[in-house]
Design a protein around this motif. Structure first.
Motif, PDB file in Angstrom:
ATOM      1  N   ALA A 244       0.834  -1.206   0.000  1.00 35.67           N
ATOM      2  CA  ALA A 244       0.000   0.000   0.000  1.00 35.67           C
ATOM      3  C   ALA A 244       0.867   1.254   0.000  1.00 35.67           C
ATOM      4  O   ALA A 244       0.582   2.223  -0.719  1.00 35.67           O
ATOM      5  N   LEU A 245       1.935   1.252   0.814  1.00 36.84           N
ATOM      6  CA  LEU A 245       2.835   2.407   0.853  1.00 36.84           C
ATOM      7  C   LEU A 245       3.566   2.595  -0.470  1.00 36.84           C
ATOM      8  O   LEU A 245       3.751   3.722  -0.936  1.00 36.84           O
ATOM      9  N   LEU A 246       3.976   1.499  -1.078  1.00 43.26           N
ATOM     10  CA  LEU A 246       4.660   1.589  -2.373  1.00 43.26           C
ATOM     11  C   LEU A 246       3.719   2.146  -3.424  1.00 43.26           C
ATOM     12  O   LEU A 246       4.105   3.031  -4.211  1.00 43.26           O
ATOM     13  N   ALA A 247       2.507   1.654  -3.475  1.00 43.47           N
ATOM     14  CA  ALA A 247       1.538   2.146  -4.455  1.00 43.47           C
ATOM     15  C   ALA A 247       1.262   3.636  -4.256  1.00 43.47           C
ATOM     16  O   ALA A 247       1.189   4.407  -5.220  1.00 43.47           O
ATOM     17  N   ALA A 248       1.121   4.049  -2.990  1.00 47.49           N
ATOM     18  CA  ALA A 248       0.879   5.468  -2.709  1.00 47.49           C
ATOM     19  C   ALA A 248       2.050   6.326  -3.158  1.00 47.49           C
ATOM     20  O   ALA A 248       1.858   7.434  -3.688  1.00 47.49           O
ATOM     21  N   GLN A 249       3.276   5.826  -2.956  1.00 50.20           N
ATOM     22  CA  GLN A 249       4.451   6.581  -3.384  1.00 50.20           C
ATOM     23  C   GLN A 249       4.535   6.670  -4.904  1.00 50.20           C
ATOM     24  O   GLN A 249       4.862   7.731  -5.464  1.00 50.20           O
ATOM     25  N   LEU A 250       4.237   5.580  -5.597  1.00 50.01           N
ATOM     26  CA  LEU A 250       4.252   5.596  -7.057  1.00 50.01           C
ATOM     27  C   LEU A 250       3.181   6.531  -7.605  1.00 50.01           C
ATOM     28  O   LEU A 250       3.393   7.226  -8.610  1.00 50.01           O
ATOM     29  N   LEU A 251       2.044   6.557  -6.954  1.00 46.51           N
ATOM     30  CA  LEU A 251       0.998   7.495  -7.346  1.00 46.51           C
ATOM     31  C   LEU A 251       1.457   8.939  -7.137  1.00 46.51           C
ATOM     32  O   LEU A 251       1.221   9.809  -7.981  1.00 46.51           O
ATOM     33  N   ASP A 252       2.123   9.185  -6.014  1.00 45.77           N
ATOM     34  CA  ASP A 252       2.650  10.524  -5.750  1.00 45.77           C
ATOM     35  C   ASP A 252       3.642  10.931  -6.833  1.00 45.77           C
ATOM     36  O   ASP A 252       3.605  12.064  -7.338  1.00 45.77           O
ATOM     37  N   ASP A 253       4.511  10.001  -7.199  1.00 48.47           N
ATOM     38  CA  ASP A 253       5.480  10.284  -8.262  1.00 48.47           C
ATOM     39  C   ASP A 253       4.786  10.622  -9.578  1.00 48.47           C
ATOM     40  O   ASP A 253       5.301  11.410 -10.387  1.00 48.47           O
ATOM     41  N   ALA A 254       3.614  10.009  -9.778  1.00 50.55           N
ATOM     42  CA  ALA A 254       2.860  10.236 -11.015  1.00 50.55           C
ATOM     43  C   ALA A 254       1.946  11.455 -10.933  1.00 50.55           C
ATOM     44  O   ALA A 254       1.228  11.759 -11.893  1.00 50.55           O
ATOM     45  N   GLY A 255       1.949  12.133  -9.763  1.00 51.52           N
ATOM     46  CA  GLY A 255       1.162  13.362  -9.638  1.00 51.52           C
ATOM     47  C   GLY A 255      -0.205  13.181  -8.999  1.00 51.52           C
ATOM     48  O   GLY A 255      -1.085  14.037  -9.185  1.00 51.52           O
ATOM     49  N   TYR A 256      -0.372  12.098  -8.195  1.00 51.01           N
ATOM     50  CA  TYR A 256      -1.660  11.841  -7.537  1.00 51.01           C
ATOM     51  C   TYR A 256      -1.477  11.772  -6.032  1.00 51.01           C
ATOM     52  O   TYR A 256      -0.459  11.278  -5.528  1.00 51.01           O
ATOM     53  N   TRP A 257      -2.488  12.225  -5.324  1.00 48.81           N
ATOM     54  CA  TRP A 257      -2.493  12.131  -3.863  1.00 48.81           C
ATOM     55  C   TRP A 257      -3.586  11.165  -3.442  1.00 48.81           C
ATOM     56  O   TRP A 257      -4.764  11.476  -3.444  1.00 48.81           O
ATOM     57  N   ILE A 258      -3.166   9.937  -3.123  1.00 49.20           N
ATOM     58  CA  ILE A 258      -4.059   8.892  -2.609  1.00 49.20           C
ATOM     59  C   ILE A 258      -3.276   8.149  -1.530  1.00 49.20           C
ATOM     60  O   ILE A 258      -2.502   7.243  -1.835  1.00 49.20           O
TER      61      ILE A 258
ATOM     62  N   LEU B 193      -3.259   3.771 -12.487  1.00 53.97           N
ATOM     63  CA  LEU B 193      -3.367   2.685 -11.512  1.00 53.97           C
ATOM     64  C   LEU B 193      -3.053   1.330 -12.131  1.00 53.97           C
ATOM     65  O   LEU B 193      -2.407   0.477 -11.509  1.00 53.97           O
ATOM     66  N   GLN B 194      -3.521   1.110 -13.337  1.00 52.22           N
ATOM     67  CA  GLN B 194      -3.248  -0.166 -13.993  1.00 52.22           C
ATOM     68  C   GLN B 194      -1.756  -0.355 -14.240  1.00 52.22           C
ATOM     69  O   GLN B 194      -1.227  -1.464 -14.110  1.00 52.22           O
ATOM     70  N   SER B 195      -1.060   0.726 -14.552  1.00 54.01           N
ATOM     71  CA  SER B 195       0.387   0.657 -14.720  1.00 54.01           C
ATOM     72  C   SER B 195       1.089   0.435 -13.389  1.00 54.01           C
ATOM     73  O   SER B 195       2.014  -0.389 -13.281  1.00 54.01           O
ATOM     74  N   ILE B 196       0.636   1.131 -12.357  1.00 59.23           N
ATOM     75  CA  ILE B 196       1.263   1.025 -11.040  1.00 59.23           C
ATOM     76  C   ILE B 196       1.054  -0.357 -10.438  1.00 59.23           C
ATOM     77  O   ILE B 196       1.944  -0.901  -9.769  1.00 59.23           O
ATOM     78  N   GLU B 197      -0.096  -0.966 -10.690  1.00 61.98           N
ATOM     79  CA  GLU B 197      -0.331  -2.309 -10.156  1.00 61.98           C
ATOM     80  C   GLU B 197       0.765  -3.265 -10.612  1.00 61.98           C
ATOM     81  O   GLU B 197       1.293  -4.051  -9.805  1.00 61.98           O
ATOM     82  N   GLN B 198       1.123  -3.203 -11.858  1.00 59.81           N
ATOM     83  CA  GLN B 198       2.160  -4.101 -12.364  1.00 59.81           C
ATOM     84  C   GLN B 198       3.512  -3.817 -11.715  1.00 59.81           C
ATOM     85  O   GLN B 198       4.273  -4.743 -11.406  1.00 59.81           O
TER      86      GLN B 198
END
Length: 410
Positions: A349-363, A398-403
């Motif tokens: 969950a923390l990794l996904a949140a960080q990858l989202l942050d890198d991509a410009g999203y806050w979740i 999200l689909q990219s980050i899941e992989q």
């Protein structure tokens, strides 16, 4: 400077332990209004994490109403409601909120609070005091919000009420417990919309059970008020329910876009809470300017603009359900703006949140104890200010980050 003493050492050790378990929370500072895009540390991020479901937190008409209220009433209330802090603005707001539920609660009356936490503490602890010590039972849904849990615990400690937890998706155990219960006062407590899963409580069934076993039903509709129902009146409107044994709690800092909460119930229950609800009696009243702003918010919720915003939210939810597919992550089906993705481990969950942050999203990652162990997740929430293009861009990301998360977890 003196050396660390025992209490300080305990704090430092336990904070370090939380960090090791990937459970330490961190504050992030925004420098812009609550909206679908926010500034954090001079970076603009697309926010899919607030509870501003109707996108009213930065609405110019509500902001103007707040300013108008400050000019009219000042910026503070000066005392508790029962001393000198109860303004005409509070009174008008309470009457308007009661009118929202007039088709669902016979002869409703409302109390306004600064937070939903205070409203829930007041309702539960106050109502249970209707019974003499040891003569009350509280039935609480297992996945209830922390404020309901704390209200139940406090009521039990104060009055020796017996507490039973139940699964809101399996009501047989609740019925079995009520069949054996001979105590004269019974209170069933549930969220209307469960905040971490986004599913609706079976309020119609719970009301039937309450009627059969002579219990009160308290519904905390924090995430339903403003969103559910044709006019945004909440889950009671959505389910077309009317009963004098319902205690309804609504929050005004989520879909309503401002701040505060309220209890709405039969006049006698509200009068009792005014007399015996300690958090209400001993809290300074919310600034009347906020109540004045909320009157504008309620007007928007009920008018065509509010209906259009709810219709747009429904469209976003439909797009998400139809177009968002995962290979490993679990998507919980929800008819509300709350759309959870279960990733399991805190690390994922923390990794996904960080990858989202890198991509410009806050979740942010949601971890225990907010959710059960092993069910860490991304809690994605929609706002009426999100466009369909915003959502589809998030879906692709999200689909990219899941992989990426799957690859790094092996």
């Amino acid at each position: 400077m003196s050396k660390s003493f025992n209490a300080l050492k305990l704090a430092e050790e336990q904070i370090a332990d939380l960090d090791l378990q990937l459970l330490k929370r961190k504050l992030r500072i925004t420098s812009s209004p609550c909206d679908s895009k926010v500034l954090i540390e001079e970076r603009e991020l697309k926010a899919f994490c607030s509870n501003d479901y109707l996108g009213l937190a930065n609405h110019p008409e509500i902001a103007n109403a707040w300013s108008e209220g400050a000019q009219k009433y000042g910026v503070g209330s000066g005392a508790s409601h029962l001393i000198s802090g109860h303004s005409i603005a509070h009174e008008l707001l309470e009457k308007r909120l009661a009118a929202f539920q007039s088709h669902h609660l016979p002869k409703p009356r409302t109390l306004f609070f600064s937070t939903g936490y205070l409203a829930n503490l007041t309702a539960i602890t106050g109502l249970v005091r209707l019974a003499s010590p040891g003569n009350a039972s509280i039935y609480s849904a297992k996945l209830n919000h922390a404020s309901l849990i704390d209200g139940v615990r406090l009521a039990s400690a104060q009055t020796n009420a017996v507490v039973t937890l139940f699964d809101h998706t399996q009501l047989d155990s609740l019925i079995d417990a009520l069949k054996k219960d001979t105590r004269p006062f019974k209170l069933i407590v549930t969220d209307g919309v469960f905040s971490m899963d986004g599913d609706l409580a079976p309020v119609t069934e719970l009301l039937a059970i309450a009627e059969q076993y002579d219990a009160l039903l308290m519904v905390d509709d924090a995430h339903g008020f403003g969103v559910l129902g044709k006019q945004g009146h909440g889950i009671l409107e959505q389910k077309n329910i009317c009963s004098d044994r319902i205690i309804y709690i609504g929050t005004l800092g989520k879909a309503a876009g401002v701040s505060g909460a309220f209890i709405c119930a039969q006049d006698s229950f509200i009068e009792w809470l005014i007399q015996k609800g300690r958090p209400y009696i001993y809290s300074t009243a919310t600034p009347p300017a906020i109540a004045h702003a909320l009157l504008k918010s309620l007007e928007i919720i009920e008018t065509d603009e509010g209906k259009e915003r709810r219709t747009h939210l429904d469209k976003l939810i439909d797009i998400w359900q139809k177009e968002m597919h995962f290979s490993a992550w679990k998507k919980i089906s929800s008819s509300t703006p709350i759309q959870p993705l279960i990733l399991g481990s805190n690390a994922n969950a923390l990794l996904a949140a960080q990858l989202l942050d890198d991509a410009g999203y806050w979740i942010p990652a949601i971890r225990p104890p907010t959710v059960p162990v092993g069910s860490a997740r991304l809690r994605i929430t929609f706002s009426a200010n999100h466009s369909e293009d915003d959502l589809r861009a998030l879906i692709n990301t999200l689909q990219s980050i899941e992989q990426q998360v799957i690859e790094k977890s092996f």
